[in-house]
Design an enzyme around this catalytic site. Structure first.
Site, PDB file in Angstrom:
ATOM      1  N   GLY A 183      -0.564  26.907  25.920  1.00 15.88           N
ATOM      2  CA  GLY A 183      -0.777  28.340  25.959  1.00 15.88           C
ATOM      3  C   GLY A 183      -0.058  28.996  27.122  1.00 15.88           C
ATOM      4  O   GLY A 183       1.163  29.123  27.133  1.00 15.88           O
ATOM      5  N   GLY A 184      -0.824  29.407  28.125  1.00 20.08           N
ATOM      6  CA  GLY A 184      -0.282  30.185  29.227  1.00 20.08           C
ATOM      7  C   GLY A 184       0.900  29.562  29.934  1.00 20.08           C
ATOM      8  O   GLY A 184       1.814  30.272  30.383  1.00 20.08           O
ATOM      9  N   HIS A 228      -6.067  28.330  14.560  1.00 17.73           N
ATOM     10  CA  HIS A 228      -6.375  28.301  15.993  1.00 17.73           C
ATOM     11  C   HIS A 228      -7.802  28.803  16.193  1.00 17.73           C
ATOM     12  O   HIS A 228      -8.285  29.660  15.465  1.00 17.73           O
ATOM     13  CB  HIS A 228      -5.380  29.182  16.748  1.00 17.73           C
ATOM     14  N   GLY A 238      -7.692  27.952  28.019  1.00 15.68           N
ATOM     15  CA  GLY A 238      -7.592  29.032  28.989  1.00 15.68           C
ATOM     16  C   GLY A 238      -8.648  29.017  30.073  1.00 15.68           C
ATOM     17  O   GLY A 238      -8.762  29.974  30.840  1.00 15.68           O
ATOM     18  N   SER A 280      -5.565  23.966  28.294  1.00 18.87           N
ATOM     19  CA  SER A 280      -5.276  23.906  29.733  1.00 18.87           C
ATOM     20  C   SER A 280      -4.286  22.799  30.077  1.00 18.87           C
ATOM     21  O   SER A 280      -4.463  22.080  31.067  1.00 18.87           O
ATOM     22  CB  SER A 280      -6.582  23.749  30.531  1.00 18.87           C
ATOM     23  N   ASN A 284       2.485  28.392  22.622  1.00 20.24           N
ATOM     24  CA  ASN A 284       1.850  29.500  21.921  1.00 20.24           C
ATOM     25  C   ASN A 284       1.737  30.678  22.889  1.00 20.24           C
ATOM     26  O   ASN A 284       0.910  30.663  23.800  1.00 20.24           O
ATOM     27  CB  ASN A 284       0.461  29.075  21.422  1.00 20.24           C
ATOM     28  N   TRP A 285       2.584  31.680  22.696  1.00 16.22           N
ATOM     29  CA  TRP A 285       2.587  32.833  23.603  1.00 16.22           C
ATOM     30  C   TRP A 285       1.413  33.774  23.357  1.00 16.22           C
ATOM     31  O   TRP A 285       1.155  34.670  24.151  1.00 16.22           O
ATOM     32  CB  TRP A 285       3.908  33.600  23.455  1.00 16.22           C
ATOM     33  N   LYS A 286       0.704  33.596  22.251  1.00 15.86           N
ATOM     34  CA  LYS A 286      -0.425  34.454  21.897  1.00 15.86           C
ATOM     35  C   LYS A 286       0.024  35.929  21.938  1.00 15.86           C
ATOM     36  O   LYS A 286       1.144  36.241  21.547  1.00 15.86           O
ATOM     37  CB  LYS A 286      -1.621  34.160  22.808  1.00 15.86           C
ATOM     38  N   GLU A 320      -7.686  21.056  19.839  1.00 13.67           N
ATOM     39  CA  GLU A 320      -7.912  21.944  20.977  1.00 13.67           C
ATOM     40  C   GLU A 320      -9.415  22.154  21.172  1.00 13.67           C
ATOM     41  O   GLU A 320     -10.024  22.942  20.445  1.00 13.67           O
ATOM     42  CB  GLU A 320      -7.246  23.299  20.740  1.00 13.67           C
ATOM     43  N   GLU A 369      -9.032  30.803  18.178  1.00 17.60           N
ATOM     44  CA  GLU A 369      -9.111  32.245  18.377  1.00 17.60           C
ATOM     45  C   GLU A 369      -9.062  32.993  17.043  1.00 17.60           C
ATOM     46  O   GLU A 369      -9.557  34.115  16.936  1.00 17.60           O
ATOM     47  CB  GLU A 369      -7.994  32.701  19.317  1.00 17.60           C
TER      48      GLU A 369
END
Length: 249
Positions: A233-234, A97, A173, A212, A11-13, A167, A99
């Protein structure tokens, strides 16, 4: 319990410009040289979906969206429908998600409606659930995710391709990760709720873990019973890092 092939989705967000597609080329070359044991997907911002789909065409890399509107069309400025994602080359979509739930006030019922819309457009939904730190510390984690499963998964998902992603909100993150025992406990609870909601036919539907996930912890997390993949994610922004997670599956 028998599961389908694991799914590792990135997920590049709200990250990535055209130049970022070089990371797809890195990942593609590595996977074509040494095929993965799992399914692989990347979910970039909507501005990159069509270009990424072209870059990944003919490769093992699937492309997905990060959200979609429940309605098929209309006066919804700035929103993207499931059919639009499919038209751009997406085959999956992340829904619910944390977010989106927290930052945009999305409810379980809205997530359910979006999942129906995704199916209608030929997309594979990845429905996210997870508890906050306050809920975890209050001992409510299992109850929270069970409630989210029961209300966020529409009955039309039975017999269809989809995934659930657990999640824990407090791990996204932050660098924090639940213990392997905590991950297993919640994943087993998610599986039980999925079967209660949709029947035993979804016993092989993958339950992804997200929060994470990194190359150095992926293998042990992906080996936990009932963990059917990862939502990353990241660490998915760089092809080399994402590949390290994929190899852990």
């Amino acid at each position: 319990m028998k599961q389908s092939v694991k799914l590792v989705a990135g997920n590049w967000k709200m990250n990535g410009l055209g130049a970022s597609l070089t990371e797809v080329e890195v990942l593609r070359a590595a996977l074509e040289s040494e095929p993965a044991a799992c399914r692989v997907a990347l979910c970039p911002p909507a501005t990159l979906i069509e270009r990424m789909a072209r870059a990944a065409a003919g490769s093992p890399i699937g492309v997905g969206g990060q959200d979609c509107r429940a309605e098929t069309h209309g006066a919804f400025t700035g929103d993207v429908s499931a059919a639009m994602l499919r038209d751009a080359g997406a085959t999956l979509v992340i829904l619910g998600h944390s977010e989106r739930r927290q930052g945009h006030g999305e409810t379980d019922l809205l997530v359910s409606a979006k999942a129906e819309a995704a199916l209608g457009a030929g997309l594979e939904p990845i429905v996210c659930v997870g508890e906050t730190l306050q809920q975890r510390e209050a001992g409510q984690a299992v109850d929270v995710v069970r409630s989210q499963i029961m209300a966020s998964l529409p009955l039309v998902l039975a017999g269809r391709d989809f995934a659930v992603a657990y999640e824990p909100v407090w791990a996204i993150g932050t660098g924090l990760t639940p213990t392997l025992e905590q991950i297993e406990e919640v994943h087993r609870a998610v599986r039980a709720a999925m079967i209660e909601r949709l029947g035993p036919g979804i016993a092989a539907t993958p339950i992804l873990y997200g929060g994470s996930v990194k190359p150095d912890n992926a293998a042990e997390i992906l080996a936990v019973p009932e963990v059917g993949g990862a939502l990353v994610g990241g660490a998915s922004l760089r092809g080399a890092d994402f590949l390290g997670i994929i190899r852990g599956a």
